[in-house]
Design a protein around this motif. Structure first.
Motif, mmCIF file in Angstrom:
data_model
loop_
_atom_site.group_PDB
_atom_site.id
_atom_site.type_symbol
_atom_site.label_atom_id
_atom_site.label_comp_id
_atom_site.label_asym_id
_atom_site.label_seq_id
_atom_site.Cartn_x
_atom_site.Cartn_y
_atom_site.Cartn_z
ATOM 1 N N GLU A 1 43.481 44.782 37.389
ATOM 2 C CA GLU A 1 43.485 43.611 36.511
ATOM 3 C C GLU A 1 43.104 44.055 35.102
ATOM 4 O O GLU A 1 42.118 44.788 34.920
ATOM 5 C CB GLU A 1 42.481 42.564 36.995
ATOM 6 C CG GLU A 1 42.812 41.977 38.345
ATOM 7 C CD GLU A 1 41.775 40.955 38.794
ATOM 8 O OE1 GLU A 1 42.177 39.932 39.369
ATOM 9 O OE2 GLU A 1 40.572 41.182 38.565
ATOM 10 N N LEU A 2 43.871 43.605 34.130
ATOM 11 C CA LEU A 2 43.642 43.985 32.740
ATOM 12 C C LEU A 2 43.490 42.747 31.872
ATOM 13 O O LEU A 2 44.112 41.709 32.124
ATOM 14 C CB LEU A 2 44.817 44.816 32.203
ATOM 15 C CG LEU A 2 45.157 46.110 32.942
ATOM 16 C CD1 LEU A 2 46.446 46.699 32.390
ATOM 17 C CD2 LEU A 2 44.015 47.101 32.841
ATOM 18 N N ASP A 3 42.665 42.892 30.841
ATOM 19 C CA ASP A 3 42.588 41.862 29.818
ATOM 20 C C ASP A 3 43.898 41.864 29.030
ATOM 21 O O ASP A 3 44.482 42.930 28.770
ATOM 22 C CB ASP A 3 41.395 42.156 28.899
ATOM 23 C CG ASP A 3 41.246 41.119 27.806
ATOM 24 O OD1 ASP A 3 41.065 39.932 28.134
ATOM 25 O OD2 ASP A 3 41.333 41.498 26.630
ATOM 26 N N GLU A 4 44.366 40.695 28.660
ATOM 27 C CA GLU A 4 45.657 40.594 27.971
ATOM 28 C C GLU A 4 45.675 41.387 26.668
ATOM 29 O O GLU A 4 46.721 41.899 26.249
ATOM 30 C CB GLU A 4 45.983 39.123 27.687
ATOM 31 C CG GLU A 4 47.396 38.912 27.177
ATOM 32 C CD GLU A 4 47.736 37.447 27.048
ATOM 33 O OE1 GLU A 4 48.642 36.991 27.763
ATOM 34 O OE2 GLU A 4 47.093 36.754 26.235
ATOM 35 N N THR B 1 48.017 43.150 36.885
ATOM 36 C CA THR B 1 48.062 41.818 36.282
ATOM 37 C C THR B 1 47.319 41.830 34.950
ATOM 38 O O THR B 1 46.341 42.561 34.777
ATOM 39 C CB THR B 1 47.425 40.762 37.212
ATOM 40 O OG1 THR B 1 46.036 41.067 37.386
ATOM 41 C CG2 THR B 1 48.107 40.739 38.560
ATOM 42 N N LYS B 2 47.800 41.029 34.040
ATOM 43 C CA LYS B 2 47.149 40.885 32.735
ATOM 44 C C LYS B 2 46.842 39.412 32.524
ATOM 45 O O LYS B 2 47.682 38.551 32.815
ATOM 46 C CB LYS B 2 48.048 41.421 31.625
ATOM 47 C CG LYS B 2 48.391 42.896 31.782
ATOM 48 C CD LYS B 2 49.209 43.420 30.623
ATOM 49 C CE LYS B 2 48.373 43.570 29.361
ATOM 50 N NZ LYS B 2 49.127 44.253 28.278
ATOM 51 N N THR B 3 45.655 39.138 32.040
ATOM 52 C CA THR B 3 45.259 37.743 31.864
ATOM 53 C C THR B 3 44.581 37.540 30.529
ATOM 54 O O THR B 3 43.857 38.414 30.041
ATOM 55 C CB THR B 3 44.308 37.292 32.992
ATOM 56 O OG1 THR B 3 43.917 35.952 32.764
ATOM 57 C CG2 THR B 3 43.057 38.163 33.053
ATOM 58 N N ALA B 4 44.840 36.371 29.947
ATOM 59 C CA ALA B 4 44.169 35.996 28.700
ATOM 60 C C ALA B 4 42.834 35.338 28.996
ATOM 61 O O ALA B 4 42.066 35.041 28.077
ATOM 62 C CB ALA B 4 45.061 35.038 27.903
ATOM 63 N N GLY B 5 42.554 35.123 30.265
ATOM 64 C CA GLY B 5 41.319 34.454 30.643
ATOM 65 C C GLY B 5 40.231 35.439 31.034
ATOM 66 O O GLY B 5 40.084 36.508 30.445
ATOM 67 N N MET B 6 39.499 35.100 32.080
ATOM 68 C CA MET B 6 38.353 35.891 32.513
ATOM 69 C C MET B 6 38.696 36.667 33.778
ATOM 70 O O MET B 6 39.343 36.144 34.681
ATOM 71 C CB MET B 6 37.171 34.948 32.784
ATOM 72 C CG MET B 6 35.908 35.642 33.258
ATOM 73 S SD MET B 6 34.604 34.444 33.651
ATOM 74 C CE MET B 6 34.258 33.776 32.029
ATOM 75 N N LEU B 7 38.259 37.922 33.832
ATOM 76 C CA LEU B 7 38.410 38.707 35.043
ATOM 77 C C LEU B 7 37.220 38.442 35.972
ATOM 78 O O LEU B 7 36.119 38.157 35.522
ATOM 79 C CB LEU B 7 38.473 40.202 34.711
ATOM 80 C CG LEU B 7 39.555 40.672 33.737
ATOM 81 C CD1 LEU B 7 39.541 42.192 33.638
ATOM 82 C CD2 LEU B 7 40.925 40.170 34.131
ATOM 83 N N GLY B 8 37.468 38.581 37.272
ATOM 84 C CA GLY B 8 36.371 38.469 38.225
ATOM 85 C C GLY B 8 35.762 37.086 38.299
ATOM 86 O O GLY B 8 34.546 36.917 38.170
ATOM 87 N N LEU B 9 36.587 36.080 38.574
ATOM 88 C CA LEU B 9 36.089 34.698 38.614
ATOM 89 C C LEU B 9 35.138 34.448 39.779
ATOM 90 O O LEU B 9 34.431 33.440 39.783
ATOM 91 C CB LEU B 9 37.274 33.721 38.706
ATOM 92 C CG LEU B 9 38.284 33.749 37.547
ATOM 93 C CD1 LEU B 9 39.314 32.642 37.722
ATOM 94 C CD2 LEU B 9 37.591 33.612 36.214
#
Length: 718
Positions: free
Chosen positions: A273-276, A298-306
């Protein structure tokens, strides 16, 4: 299978129907379950911190699914294994469908977080960015970073003389690209976030302000790298293959699991998982080093590790949580001045956790430990928790000279290490510790206490549908059945002899034990309903389980539906059965109950020639789900409820309330999708019912006084 059953099976066969038309894929059904969990985070009727908790549960569930199920399928695909699932899909086909849904679920989780962040902020709880804070708050955070975080973290250069460091499963870190001097090449440094540090830092003050630790590391990185210019950074998180394979020829099971646990921490990377906004150079390095399939980055603009959002739920805001609920202590035990043996000797008892306290199970074992008349205790342990009063009671019993045997299951996923520790502690106290079978998990939940009394030795048993875990017992709905029935005691003794000495019982009086005969017993009971339906008698099946995946059992239920047997199933999670399909399962209804408590009890009820619910029904508790692993590869028990009071309590309260529930229920549709049932006015909430009504183990009148409203059920009970 007799002629009548064979005929019903042929009618339900579906002719040339493809597997996908008969069954739902196991993995896709699980993802559907987790979407229902996530829907509770979106449920506007729930308090905000409870919604946040459901979001963390959904994220934690998805992590485990990735580490076990996706990892397993990827391993099959890599090795060229083409074994197909129940619906006919091979591993690669399943992975393609799964990945699409996982990405969609992850995006939905991020949207849910953004919604909850806004709503929580209105209530004075902020999951904040550092720039949103005032100067005083930022100064405090910088000081906190210097004093509390900086000593915990170690920057690691990555170059030919410093190879890429190991990142543990569920590990999170930040890669920094740095520059010092015009002629110096770029330097890449990794900072791993310590697993022992709090994921969220609470800023002092009345307003609850939480800042993620990774935000502090990125913001104040100049303190880590004085003299460097930070060109870019990238936050990442890695999930690894966490399944443990048991070697059948292993000579020492304890040593095997100790080694396997270490190996799991270093398992193959499954998801990156990567930060966007990850720095491109950092991203390229991470992709290269972790060697993850491109589709599982996966890349996300949100928070990793919810999953770590659960820490914020501890904020002391009772107005944003469910109203407190205190479990009741069973009235029957209180009526005997707390003497468990006296109460059980008078009459069998069933209690339902968490509505009734798990303390009675602990008290049963504690009383056995200190009672000089008790000569031996035998106990299965699958999951027991960190601070286990059950373990403490067994140790006390051994130290007082009683013969104590504990069957400790080392193959309880993610509890292997803890169970090894408990086993060592029990052995030091003088408990005889048994690890059971190499290739079968001992999943049955049984306590057996032998007591010397005036009439001779008497055996007391506890059969549970859930684990001996005091924390889970506050969250999971489970049933505990206490009995001094001699036949059940003899069968329980045979069960322990089977596990501890491989002495396979030639016969049992009451219990059905898997993998020896439990599946066959269920088939016989279903076939009897088919015969009754074909003979024109009332025929019906009610069942409550956590999952249904066993193809033979599903086919048996299809045959029963074709014969006219009315079947109502409460299946919390995975359901590979298709419900309500004309010509296949039109007489089968399936619902899933999701809510404040995690439905976990397992019950089967068979009409037995009379309309359900009735005193003539055959009712059973079990530790087994309707899955291949439970029925074919685990030691489980199916316990008949012959005592009239216990029989009626389980059938006419527990099962009926679950079947009538609408407010926590989702209905399975023929296409495999679920739709919410009716909420609000005119609905029925089984969780509210059990929290507000008398205990199951009352003194007889409680059952009638708090009866489930049967009129909601079509028809009338006998």
């Amino acid at each position: 299978m007799d002629v009548l059953t064979q005929g019903a099976a042929e009618r339900a066969d579906g002719g040339s129907a493809a597997p996908a038309e008969r069954y739902v894929n196991r993995e896709l059904s699980w993802l559907s379950f987790n979407r229902r969990v996530l829907a509770e985070a979106e449920n506007e009727r729930y308090p905000l911190l409870e919604r946040l908790r459901f979001l963390s549960i959904s994220a934690s569930n998805l992590d485990e699914f990735t580490m076990i199920r996706i990892a397993g399928l990827e391993g099959q695909a890599t090795r060229g294994i083409e074994t197909t699932a129940i619906d006919g899909l091979d591993p690669r086909q399943q992975l393609a469908a799964i990945r699409e849904q996982v990405l969609a679920l992850d995006s939905r989780q991020q949207r849910t977080l953004e919604t909850l962040r806004g709503l929580l902020a209105e209530q004075g709880i902020l999951i904040a960015e550092i720039d949103e804070l005032d100067e005083c708050q930022r100064d405090w955070l910088e000081t906190y970073f210097t004093t509390d975080i900086l000593p915990l973290i170690t920057p690691q250069a990555i170059d030919p003389s410093h190879p890429f460091p190991f990142v543990a499963n569920l590990g999170m870190g930040v890669l920094f690209r740095l520059k010092r001097g015009k002629r110096q090449p770029d330097l890449v440094e990794m900072v791993l976030i310590p697993s022992g540090a709090p994921r969220f830092v609470r800023v002092p003050g009345e307003e609850a302000i939480y800042v993620a630790i990774e935000k502090l590391i990125v913001r104040y990185a100049d303190q880590l790298f004085p003299g460097f210019r930070i060109l870019g950074d990238g936050l990442f998180r890695v999930l690894r293959d966490s399944d443990i394979e048991v070697e059948e020829e292993a000579e020492d099971l304890v040593r095997l699991f100790r080694t396997a646990i270490q190996r799991r921490r270093r398992g193959r990377a499954v998801l990156l998982e990567l930060d966007e906004d990850c720095d491109p150079a950092a991203e390229a390095l991470l992709r290269e080093q972790f060697d993850v399939d491109t589709a599982m980055v996966t890349k996300t603009a949100g928070m990793l590790g919810l999953r770590h959002l659960s820490a914020i739920c501890a904020e002391p805001r009772p107005d944003l949580k469910f109203a407190p609920f205190a479990s009741r202590y069973p009235e029957r035990i209180l009526a005997h001045d707390g003497d468990c043996f006296s109460a059980i000797r008078e009459k069998d008892i069933v209690i339902q956790h968490p509505y009734e306290s798990f303390e009675v199970v602990v008290d049963f074992l504690h009383q056995a430990a200190i009672d000089p008349a008790v000569v031996s205790i035998k106990q299965t342990l699958y999951r027991a928790g960190d601070q286990s009063p059950v373990i403490a009671a067994l140790i006390d019993a051994a130290q007082t000279g009683k013969a104590v045997t504990a069957v400790v299951e080392l193959k309880a996923r993610f509890d292997e290490e803890r169970n090894l520790q408990w086993a060592a502690e029990l052995e030091r106290a003088g408990v005889q510790v048994i690890y059971g079978f190499m290739d079968w998990k001992t999943h049955a939940k049984v306590s057996l206490v032998v007591r010397r009394e005036e009439e001779g030795y008497r055996t007391y048993c506890h059969f549970g549908t859930g684990n001996y875990h005091p924390i889970n017992a506050r969250i999971y709905t489970d049933l505990s059945y206490f009995t001094a029935d001699p036949a059940l005691g003899r069968d329980a003794a045979k069960l322990f002899n089977f596990v501890t000495g491989y002495v396979e019982p030639r016969s049992t009086e009451c219990l059905a034990i898997s993998p020896l005969g439990l599946k066959q017993k269920l088939f016989e009971l279903i076939d009897r309903e088919i015969e009754n339906a074909c003979a024109g008698k009332p025929a019906g099946i009610w069942a409550k389980v956590n999952a249904i995946t066993h193809s033979e059992l599903i086919d048996r239920l299809y045959a029963a539906s074709a014969a006219g047997v009315e079947i109502q199933l409460v299946v919390r999670g995975i359901c590979c059965l298709r419900a309500g399909v004309p010509g296949l399962s039109e007489n089968i209804e399936v619902k899933s109950i999701i809510g404040r408590f995690l439905e976990h009890s397992r019950v089967w009820a068979f009409a037995n020639g009379h309309r359900l619910p009735s005193k003539h029904a055959a009712v059973y508790l079990t530790s087994a789900d309707a899955m291949s692993r439970n029925l074919d590869r685990r030691v489980e028990v199916l316990v008949p409820l012959a005592n009239k009071t216990v029989h009626d309590q389980v059938l006419e309260q527990v099962m009926l309330a679950n079947i009538l529930d609408t407010e926590q229920s989702w209905q399975l549709q023929p296409d495999g999708e679920y739709t919410r049932m009716r909420m609000g006015e005119g609905g029925f909430n089984c969780h509210d019912y059990f929290m507000s009504n008398p205990s199951l183990s009352g003194r007889g009148a409680a059952l009638k006084a708090g009866a489930v409203p049967k009129l909601r059920l079509e028809g009338t009970a006998e």
